[in-house]
Design a protein around this motif. Structure first.
Motif, PDB file in Angstrom:
ATOM      1  N   ILE A 206       0.847  -1.213   0.000  1.00 24.43           N
ATOM      2  CA  ILE A 206       0.000   0.000   0.000  1.00 24.43           C
ATOM      3  C   ILE A 206       0.872   1.248   0.000  1.00 24.43           C
ATOM      4  N   TYR A 207       1.900   1.259   0.870  1.00 22.88           N
ATOM      5  CA  TYR A 207       2.783   2.426   0.906  1.00 22.88           C
ATOM      6  C   TYR A 207       3.533   2.594  -0.406  1.00 22.88           C
ATOM      7  N   ARG A 208       3.882   1.471  -1.033  1.00 22.99           N
ATOM      8  CA  ARG A 208       4.590   1.562  -2.308  1.00 22.99           C
ATOM      9  C   ARG A 208       3.686   2.161  -3.398  1.00 22.99           C
ATOM     10  N   SER A 209       2.433   1.715  -3.428  1.00 20.19           N
ATOM     11  CA  SER A 209       1.496   2.246  -4.430  1.00 20.19           C
ATOM     12  C   SER A 209       1.213   3.731  -4.170  1.00 20.19           C
ATOM     13  N   TRP A 210       1.098   4.091  -2.898  1.00 17.49           N
ATOM     14  CA  TRP A 210       0.887   5.508  -2.566  1.00 17.49           C
ATOM     15  C   TRP A 210       2.078   6.354  -3.013  1.00 17.49           C
ATOM     16  N   ALA A 211       3.274   5.837  -2.774  1.00 17.46           N
ATOM     17  CA  ALA A 211       4.484   6.579  -3.135  1.00 17.46           C
ATOM     18  C   ALA A 211       4.540   6.820  -4.646  1.00 17.46           C
ATOM     19  N   ILE A 212       4.210   5.803  -5.417  1.00 12.28           N
ATOM     20  CA  ILE A 212       4.228   5.944  -6.885  1.00 12.28           C
ATOM     21  C   ILE A 212       3.145   6.930  -7.347  1.00 12.28           C
ATOM     22  N   ARG A 213       1.965   6.819  -6.747  1.00 15.38           N
ATOM     23  CA  ARG A 213       0.858   7.709  -7.120  1.00 15.38           C
ATOM     24  C   ARG A 213       1.203   9.170  -6.817  1.00 15.38           C
ATOM     25  N   GLU A 214       1.749   9.424  -5.636  1.00 16.53           N
ATOM     26  CA  GLU A 214       2.082  10.796  -5.254  1.00 16.53           C
ATOM     27  C   GLU A 214       3.193  11.356  -6.130  1.00 16.53           C
ATOM     28  N   VAL A 220       6.013  15.404  -4.305  1.00 15.23           N
ATOM     29  CA  VAL A 220       7.290  14.758  -4.042  1.00 15.23           C
ATOM     30  C   VAL A 220       7.495  14.474  -2.566  1.00 15.23           C
ATOM     31  N   THR A 221       7.210  15.436  -1.717  1.00 12.21           N
ATOM     32  CA  THR A 221       7.455  15.260  -0.283  1.00 12.21           C
ATOM     33  C   THR A 221       6.609  14.121   0.277  1.00 12.21           C
ATOM     34  N   LYS A 222       5.339  14.088  -0.091  1.00 16.82           N
ATOM     35  CA  LYS A 222       4.475  12.993   0.362  1.00 16.82           C
ATOM     36  C   LYS A 222       4.958  11.666  -0.199  1.00 16.82           C
ATOM     37  N   SER A 223       5.390  11.679  -1.460  1.00 18.73           N
ATOM     38  CA  SER A 223       5.887  10.450  -2.074  1.00 18.73           C
ATOM     39  C   SER A 223       7.090   9.908  -1.299  1.00 18.73           C
ATOM     40  N   LEU A 224       8.015  10.806  -0.926  1.00 19.25           N
ATOM     41  CA  LEU A 224       9.193  10.371  -0.196  1.00 19.25           C
ATOM     42  C   LEU A 224       8.818   9.773   1.162  1.00 19.25           C
ATOM     43  N   LYS A 225       7.860  10.395   1.844  1.00 16.71           N
ATOM     44  CA  LYS A 225       7.425   9.856   3.140  1.00 16.71           C
ATOM     45  C   LYS A 225       6.852   8.451   2.987  1.00 16.71           C
ATOM     46  N   HIS A 226       6.058   8.252   1.937  1.00 15.96           N
ATOM     47  CA  HIS A 226       5.490   6.913   1.707  1.00 15.96           C
ATOM     48  C   HIS A 226       6.584   5.914   1.345  1.00 15.96           C
ATOM     49  N   LYS A 254      15.242   1.541  -4.195  1.00 16.59           N
ATOM     50  CA  LYS A 254      16.093   2.504  -3.493  1.00 16.59           C
ATOM     51  C   LYS A 254      16.680   3.536  -4.444  1.00 16.59           C
ATOM     52  N   GLN A 255      16.934   3.125  -5.695  1.00 14.85           N
ATOM     53  CA  GLN A 255      17.462   4.077  -6.672  1.00 14.85           C
ATOM     54  C   GLN A 255      16.461   5.223  -6.913  1.00 14.85           C
ATOM     55  N   GLN A 256      15.179   4.806  -7.031  1.00  6.90           N
ATOM     56  CA  GLN A 256      14.140   5.812  -7.218  1.00  6.90           C
ATOM     57  C   GLN A 256      13.983   6.668  -5.956  1.00  6.90           C
ATOM     58  N   ILE A 257      14.077   5.992  -4.803  1.00  7.09           N
ATOM     59  CA  ILE A 257      13.946   6.723  -3.535  1.00  7.09           C
ATOM     60  C   ILE A 257      15.084   7.725  -3.380  1.00  7.09           C
ATOM     61  N   ASN A 258      16.299   7.317  -3.723  1.00  2.00           N
ATOM     62  CA  ASN A 258      17.444   8.232  -3.630  1.00  2.00           C
ATOM     63  C   ASN A 258      17.271   9.428  -4.566  1.00  2.00           C
ATOM     64  N   ILE A 260      14.391  10.685  -5.600  1.00  4.75           N
ATOM     65  CA  ILE A 260      13.367  11.558  -5.005  1.00  4.75           C
ATOM     66  C   ILE A 260      13.950  12.317  -3.821  1.00  4.75           C
ATOM     67  N   GLY A 261      14.792  11.643  -3.043  1.00  9.72           N
ATOM     68  CA  GLY A 261      15.428  12.301  -1.908  1.00  9.72           C
ATOM     69  C   GLY A 261      16.266  13.491  -2.339  1.00  9.72           C
ATOM     70  N   LYS A 262      16.998  13.322  -3.469  1.00  3.08           N
ATOM     71  CA  LYS A 262      17.786  14.436  -3.992  1.00  3.08           C
ATOM     72  C   LYS A 262      16.880  15.592  -4.429  1.00  3.08           C
ATOM     73  N   ASN A 263      15.723  15.235  -5.039  1.00  2.00           N
ATOM     74  CA  ASN A 263      14.770  16.278  -5.435  1.00  2.00           C
ATOM     75  C   ASN A 263      14.260  17.041  -4.215  1.00  2.00           C
ATOM     76  N   VAL A 264      13.979  16.278  -3.157  1.00  2.35           N
ATOM     77  CA  VAL A 264      13.486  16.920  -1.932  1.00  2.35           C
ATOM     78  C   VAL A 264      14.561  17.827  -1.344  1.00  2.35           C
ATOM     79  N   ASP A 265      15.821  17.370  -1.373  1.00  3.52           N
ATOM     80  CA  ASP A 265      16.910  18.211  -0.877  1.00  3.52           C
ATOM     81  C   ASP A 265      17.037  19.483  -1.714  1.00  3.52           C
TER      82      ASP A 265
END
Length: 570
Positions: A206-214, A220-226, A254-258, A260-265
């Motif tokens: 569920i969290y993975r699907s939410w992250a992709i949807r956001e 972006v910020t909500k996506s990273l939290k998910h 994790k590659q996608q998460i990293n 997104i993390g850079k985008n958030v930074d």
């Protein structure tokens, strides 16, 4: 009455000088014939003062009368304009320092500078307090991860609680009462429990699907939290269930998460830069170097970024507040500048701020701006007519009528009121000058125009100024109607003298037996006509009853003589 006696009366009347009434008006109109134009005084001085707040610490929260106003820095003082005059309570708050409070006197039209110096708070933590904190921490460390269920309920009861939380979407919050924590409690007691394991995988997906949807909807910020929640649960599953397949999937994610993390930074850096502009009050200007543009860049990548949205709402609040303050101070051009910036923000972010409150406020401000633009247009038109001398005519297309329209839209408009008074002064001076020069009809005409216009403004705040002059003009018109016209009387006297001279010449011819009887009758008729006119003019004055009676008697003598001559001739 003898001719000599008649002539002496006429001479006396022509030499009389009627006293000139005291005048309240100033200089008369210019030689060119154009009305003298009184330059209107400046608009009323706006009320309110300005405050500049300087501090010795960064990130100081500033409160005015208990309401937050913004942040102040040593290199960027916080300034506020158009504050109401009088005392206000200034308070500055910064972490780990004692708050500073001052009472400031705001003075009309002046900028007051206030310096807030902060000192660190003293360390008052006692040894007893430290021991109490250590004891509390030790007790918390001794508590099991899920003290509310573990050891107190059966596995089935805990599973039921986990499924209930799952149905209510309490996947990982609140702590200790969520589906994931209950499942972990079950796994600790029964590692092979398939129901708990299945529920953990469901929560993770569920969290993975939410992250992709956001991420797809630019949140972006909500996506990273998910993603972070997904990663926490996924790594737990890999460790607990030794799931190598899931481990590979997580490594890819994790590659996608990293990324997104850079985008958030990167967004955080933009927010930091935007906040710098915000604190300096560079809200929408200069172009491309202002807070609003950067916050909008952030929202383009992260549509629900709370910090950017909050700052934008604050800017709207400030522009609305400044606009209202300038409007109250009757500084309309300045107010419209603030309102236009407010509307620019509202129009730009209208899709992000669906709240009807902003739409209704924007509609109200647009109506206010249109009203002021209408007033400005009318004033310009009236000023042009004023300069051209179209003060009272033609109807509805003259300066006075248009200034009246302005006052209906904007009661108390200083510019329109001063111009109307200038028009009244013009007609007053014109009437006074004509009266002093003996041109009674011209004076009466100008004074009548003055009274007609003054009647329309007597109920205004200027009544106290107009009323005494108004009453004086009414009195002057009454006097002018009784006053004889010296110029007219002088002309009649010249005509009478000429006819009397001709009459004497004809009588000499008559004595020489020359037949001039008809010519004498014609001249005598002219003399009688002049006498009647002189009687009328003298009747306009006062204290001339004796002179009028003498002229009447002389006229009747001439009329009797004409009757005798006619009877002899015919």
């Amino acid at each position: 009455m003898s001719e000599k006696r008649l002539l002496s009366v006429i001479i006396i009347c022509s030499m009389l000088i009627w006293p000139v009434f005291a005048r309240a008006a100033g200089p008369v109109s210019s030689e060119s014939g154009q009305p003298s134009i009184d330059t209107p005084e400046a608009a009323e001085k706006p009320s309110g003062g300005h405050l500049k707040i300087m501090v010795n610490m960064p990130n100081v929260k500033i409160y005015l009368n208990g309401k937050i106003e913004g942040l102040a820095h040593p290199s960027r003082p916080l300034t506020r304009e158009y504050l109401p005059t009088g005392q206000i309570l200034l308070r500055g708050v910064v972490k780990e320092h004692e708050p500073v409070t001052k009472t400031i006197e705001i003075i009309d039209g002046k900028t007051i500078e206030a310096m807030l110096n902060f000192v660190p708070k003293p360390n008052k933590t006692s040894e007893a307090a430290k021991k109490k904190q250590l004891k509390k921490k030790a007790e918390q460390d001794k508590k099991p991860e899920n003290q509310s269920v573990e050891g107190l309920f059966t596995i089935d009861q805990i599973l039921t609680s986990a499924e209930t939380c799952f149905q209510k979407k309490r996947y990982t919050l609140p702590k200790g009462d969520n589906a994931f924590d209950y499942c972990r409690t079950i796994i600790r007691a029964e590692p092979e429990n398939l129901n708990a394991k299945e529920l953990i995988y469901k929560i993770m997906n569920i969290y993975r699907s939410w992250a992709i949807r956001e991420r797809e909807t630019k949140k972006v910020t909500k996506s990273l939290k998910h993603w972070q929640q997904y990663l926490r649960i996924g790594e737990y599953a890999v460790r607990t269930f030794d799931d190598h397949k899931l481990a590979k999937t997580i490594e890819i994610d994790k590659q996608q998460i990293n990324h997104i993390g850079k985008n958030v930074d990167s967004l955080k850096e933009k927010l930091k830069k935007a906040d710098t502009y915000f604190i300096a009050q560079h809200f929408t200007l200069p172009k491309k170097k202002n807070a609003f543009d950067i916050y909008m860049d952030v929202l383009a990548e992260d549509l629900t970024n709370r910090s950017a949205r909050s700052r934008i709402r604050e800017m709207m609040k400030y522009y609305r507040k400044w606009g209202d303050s300038a409007w109250t101070a009757r500084r309309f051009s300045r107010a419209i500048q603030f309102y236009e910036q407010y509307l620019y923000i509202v129009d730009t972010v209208s899709e992000l701020l669906p709240n009807s409150k902003y739409r209704s406020q924007a509609a109200s401000i647009r109506k206010r701006i249109r009203r002021q633009e209408n007033i400005r247009s009318l004033l310009k038109k009236a000023d042009n007519l004023f300069a051209a001398g179209s003060l009272k005519m033609p109807e509805d297309k003259n300066a006075f009528d248009i200034y009246t329209k302005v006052l209906k839209i904007s009661p108390g408009n200083a510019r329109a009121e001063k111009k109307q008074l200038a028009i009244l002064r013009h007609y007053l001076r014109e009437g006074d000058q004509a009266f002093e020069e003996g041109r009674n009809e011209d004076a009466k005409r100008a004074w009548t125009d003055y009274l007609y216009l003054a009647d329309r403004v007597l109920n205004s705040k200027n009544e106290a100024l107009i009323r005494p002059i108004y009453d004086r003009v009414v009195s002057d018109i009454g006097k002018s109607e009784k006053q004889f016209d010296l110029t007219r009387l002088s002309d009649l006297k010249k005509s009478l003298d000429a006819n009397n001279k001709l009459y004497e010449q004809l009588k000499i011819k008559e004595q020489e037996d020359i037949d001039v009887a008809l010519e004498i009758i014609e001249v005598m008729n002219k003399i009688i006509s002049d006498m009647k006119k002189i009687e009328i003019e003298l009747g306009k004055g006062t204290s001339f009853d004796d002179h009028i009676l003498e002229i009447k008697n002389a006229r009747k003598g001439k009329e009797n003589e004409i009757q005798l001559r006619k009877s002899k001739v015919f």
